[in-house]
Design a protein around this motif. Structure first.
Motif, PDB file in Angstrom:
ATOM      1  N   UNK A  17       2.253 -11.188  -5.876  1.00 35.65           N
ATOM      2  CA  UNK A  17       1.790  -9.817  -6.092  1.00 35.65           C
ATOM      3  C   UNK A  17       2.880  -8.970  -6.736  1.00 35.65           C
ATOM      4  N   UNK A  18       4.079  -9.077  -6.217  1.00 36.44           N
ATOM      5  CA  UNK A  18       5.168  -8.253  -6.732  1.00 36.44           C
ATOM      6  C   UNK A  18       5.492  -8.600  -8.178  1.00 36.44           C
ATOM      7  N   UNK A  19       5.470  -9.881  -8.502  1.00 35.66           N
ATOM      8  CA  UNK A  19       5.743 -10.298  -9.883  1.00 35.66           C
ATOM      9  C   UNK A  19       4.663  -9.772 -10.822  1.00 35.66           C
ATOM     10  N   UNK A  20       3.415  -9.858 -10.398  1.00 36.35           N
ATOM     11  CA  UNK A  20       2.307  -9.354 -11.203  1.00 36.35           C
ATOM     12  C   UNK A  20       2.395  -7.837 -11.342  1.00 36.35           C
ATOM     13  N   UNK A  21       2.745  -7.189 -10.259  1.00 35.52           N
ATOM     14  CA  UNK A  21       2.866  -5.720 -10.262  1.00 35.52           C
ATOM     15  C   UNK A  21       3.917  -5.287 -11.304  1.00 35.52           C
ATOM     16  N   UNK A  22       5.044  -5.936 -11.293  1.00 42.15           N
ATOM     17  CA  UNK A  22       6.114  -5.581 -12.233  1.00 42.15           C
ATOM     18  C   UNK A  22       5.695  -5.838 -13.677  1.00 42.15           C
ATOM     19  N   UNK A  23       5.008  -6.954 -13.910  1.00 46.58           N
ATOM     20  CA  UNK A  23       4.597  -7.306 -15.278  1.00 46.58           C
ATOM     21  C   UNK A  23       3.584  -6.307 -15.833  1.00 46.58           C
ATOM     22  N   UNK A  24       2.587  -5.950 -15.028  1.00 53.72           N
ATOM     23  CA  UNK A  24       1.539  -5.056 -15.506  1.00 53.72           C
ATOM     24  C   UNK A  24       2.070  -3.636 -15.708  1.00 53.72           C
ATOM     25  N   UNK A  25       2.891  -3.163 -14.786  1.00 52.93           N
ATOM     26  CA  UNK A  25       3.441  -1.810 -14.946  1.00 52.93           C
ATOM     27  C   UNK A  25       4.317  -1.738 -16.193  1.00 52.93           C
ATOM     28  N   UNK A  26       5.104  -2.787 -16.453  1.00 58.97           N
ATOM     29  CA  UNK A  26       5.950  -2.809 -17.647  1.00 58.97           C
ATOM     30  C   UNK A  26       5.099  -2.754 -18.913  1.00 58.97           C
ATOM     31  N   UNK A 151      -2.712  -3.111  -5.398  1.00 59.25           N
ATOM     32  CA  UNK A 151      -2.206  -1.749  -5.304  1.00 59.25           C
ATOM     33  C   UNK A 151      -0.710  -1.698  -5.544  1.00 59.25           C
ATOM     34  N   UNK A 152      -0.111  -0.616  -5.088  1.00 62.93           N
ATOM     35  CA  UNK A 152       1.322  -0.417  -5.325  1.00 62.93           C
ATOM     36  C   UNK A 152       2.186  -0.967  -4.181  1.00 62.93           C
ATOM     37  N   UNK A 153       1.564  -1.497  -3.149  1.00 60.27           N
ATOM     38  CA  UNK A 153       2.309  -2.149  -2.084  1.00 60.27           C
ATOM     39  C   UNK A 153       2.438  -1.347  -0.805  1.00 60.27           C
ATOM     40  N   UNK A 154       2.018  -0.090  -0.820  1.00 59.48           N
ATOM     41  CA  UNK A 154       2.129   0.732   0.386  1.00 59.48           C
ATOM     42  C   UNK A 154       1.016   0.514   1.390  1.00 59.48           C
ATOM     43  N   UNK A 155      -0.129   0.028   0.921  1.00 63.14           N
ATOM     44  CA  UNK A 155      -1.252  -0.254   1.809  1.00 63.14           C
ATOM     45  C   UNK A 155      -2.000   0.974   2.295  1.00 63.14           C
ATOM     46  N   UNK A 156      -1.743   2.140   1.701  1.00 59.57           N
ATOM     47  CA  UNK A 156      -2.358   3.374   2.193  1.00 59.57           C
ATOM     48  C   UNK A 156      -3.882   3.348   2.067  1.00 59.57           C
ATOM     49  N   UNK A 157      -4.388   2.927   0.926  1.00 56.93           N
ATOM     50  CA  UNK A 157      -5.834   2.935   0.743  1.00 56.93           C
ATOM     51  C   UNK A 157      -6.505   1.827   1.541  1.00 56.93           C
ATOM     52  N   UNK A 158      -5.849   0.675   1.699  1.00 58.51           N
ATOM     53  CA  UNK A 158      -6.414  -0.384   2.529  1.00 58.51           C
ATOM     54  C   UNK A 158      -6.552   0.091   3.975  1.00 58.51           C
ATOM     55  N   UNK A 159      -5.557   0.806   4.480  1.00 58.31           N
ATOM     56  CA  UNK A 159      -5.643   1.328   5.852  1.00 58.31           C
ATOM     57  C   UNK A 159      -6.710   2.407   5.962  1.00 58.31           C
ATOM     58  N   UNK A 160      -6.857   3.202   4.906  1.00 56.50           N
ATOM     59  CA  UNK A 160      -7.900   4.228   4.918  1.00 56.50           C
ATOM     60  C   UNK A 160      -9.280   3.587   5.020  1.00 56.50           C
ATOM     61  N   UNK A 161      -9.531   2.582   4.204  1.00 53.98           N
ATOM     62  CA  UNK A 161     -10.835   1.927   4.205  1.00 53.98           C
ATOM     63  C   UNK A 161     -11.097   1.184   5.508  1.00 53.98           C
ATOM     64  N   UNK A 162     -10.049   0.648   6.112  1.00 49.87           N
ATOM     65  CA  UNK A 162     -10.209  -0.099   7.367  1.00 49.87           C
ATOM     66  C   UNK A 162     -10.651   0.798   8.514  1.00 49.87           C
ATOM     67  N   UNK A 163     -10.429   2.113   8.391  1.00 48.06           N
ATOM     68  CA  UNK A 163     -10.818   3.043   9.456  1.00 48.06           C
ATOM     69  C   UNK A 163     -12.305   3.351   9.440  1.00 48.06           C
ATOM     70  N   UNK A 164     -12.994   2.975   8.369  1.00 47.20           N
ATOM     71  CA  UNK A 164     -14.400   3.330   8.229  1.00 47.20           C
ATOM     72  C   UNK A 164     -15.283   2.111   8.441  1.00 47.20           C
ATOM     73  N   UNK A 165     -16.271   2.196   9.307  1.00 49.05           N
ATOM     74  CA  UNK A 165     -17.147   1.050   9.544  1.00 49.05           C
ATOM     75  C   UNK A 165     -18.009   0.703   8.329  1.00 49.05           C
ATOM     76  N   UNK A 166     -18.385   1.708   7.549  1.00 49.78           N
ATOM     77  CA  UNK A 166     -19.190   1.477   6.354  1.00 49.78           C
ATOM     78  C   UNK A 166     -18.543   2.204   5.179  1.00 49.78           C
ATOM     79  N   UNK A 167     -18.540   1.520   4.048  1.00 49.49           N
ATOM     80  CA  UNK A 167     -17.926   2.119   2.871  1.00 49.49           C
ATOM     81  C   UNK A 167     -18.988   2.454   1.819  1.00 49.49           C
ATOM     82  N   UNK A 168     -18.783   3.549   1.119  1.00 50.50           N
ATOM     83  CA  UNK A 168     -19.643   3.837  -0.028  1.00 50.50           C
ATOM     84  C   UNK A 168     -19.264   2.946  -1.201  1.00 50.50           C
ATOM     85  N   UNK A 169     -19.771   3.257  -2.363  1.00 49.92           N
ATOM     86  CA  UNK A 169     -19.450   2.480  -3.556  1.00 49.92           C
ATOM     87  C   UNK A 169     -17.955   2.587  -3.866  1.00 49.92           C
ATOM     88  N   UNK A 170     -17.290   1.436  -4.008  1.00 46.03           N
ATOM     89  CA  UNK A 170     -15.860   1.387  -4.308  1.00 46.03           C
ATOM     90  C   UNK A 170     -15.684   1.079  -5.793  1.00 46.03           C
TER      91      UNK A 170
END
Length: 204
Positions: A17-26, A151-170
């Motif tokens: 993931x980190x290698x891919x992240x660096x390549x795409x951002x560059x 993502x960027x590696x912080x996991x903020x949005x993954x944790x946000x989505x995990x708090x919701x039992x049902x998700x709308x369109x992503x």
């Protein structure tokens, strides 16, 4: 050797993931401002053409930073279309995202955590009814057409989505150069439903 023994370890996945992240951002950083602006306009046009956007009353987005596509254009359009627009604010103490409703991109937002513009808590109303959100626009570095998101590696949005039992369109949007063959995924990674670039709209 068993197939299970050949499965990549969590540390191997994180390294990939980190290698891919660096390549795409560059690669993204090499885009000219003119191209970024033109392609961002095409992305907004495609996003606003989605049926799930047209019927949505409440949407959650984010504001761009660095060489990301200009998601602020989509936020402005959603406000102009009369949507209830939510943006995330980083809660550093709890390492999670709090959601706020904004009315404009002037006084309602300011640079916050990591230099990313976010809602000003004293001016915006905190939003605590995730069941009312109809569409979520997710940020990310790279994506695949099967719904994988890096993502960027912080996991903020993954944790946000995990708090919701049902998700709308992503939904995710990105420049076409950010689309790869396959994203290495971990068990906590959430897949997206739609991927939009300047060239295509893909149902994942």
């Amino acid at each position: 050797m068993h197939l299970a023994d050949m499965a990549p370890s969590p540390s191997d996945i994180r390294a990939r993931k980190q290698a891919l992240r660096q390549r795409i951002i560059a690669a993204r950083d090499q885009l000219t401002p003119t191209l970024q602006a033109h392609w961002s306009g095409e992305i907004v046009r495609r996003l606003c053409g989605l049926a799930s956007y047209k019927t949505a009353r409440t949407v959650l987005g984010y504001l761009n930073f660095g060489s990301e596509w200009h998601s602020e254009l989509w936020v402005r359009q959603a406000l102009a279309d009369g949507k209830r627009v939510l943006l995330p604010r980083v809660n550093k103490a709890g390492r999670h995202l709090d959601l706020y409703q904004i009315g404009n991109l002037g006084d309602d937002v300011a640079p916050g955590a990591y230099g990313i513009r976010e809602p000003v808590a004293g001016r915006c109303r905190r939003f605590d009814a995730p069941g009312e959100i109809d569409l979520i626009l997710l940020p990310g570095v790279a994506f695949d057409r099967a719904g994988g998101r890096l993502g960027y590696g912080g996991g903020f949005f993954d944790r946000l989505l995990a708090r919701w039992p049902q998700q709308p369109s992503l939904v995710a949007a990105a420049f076409a150069l950010q689309v790869v063959e396959e994203i290495p995924l971990e068990s906590t990674d959430r897949k997206i439903d739609w991927l939009v670039t300047e060239n295509e709209t893909t149902r994942c």
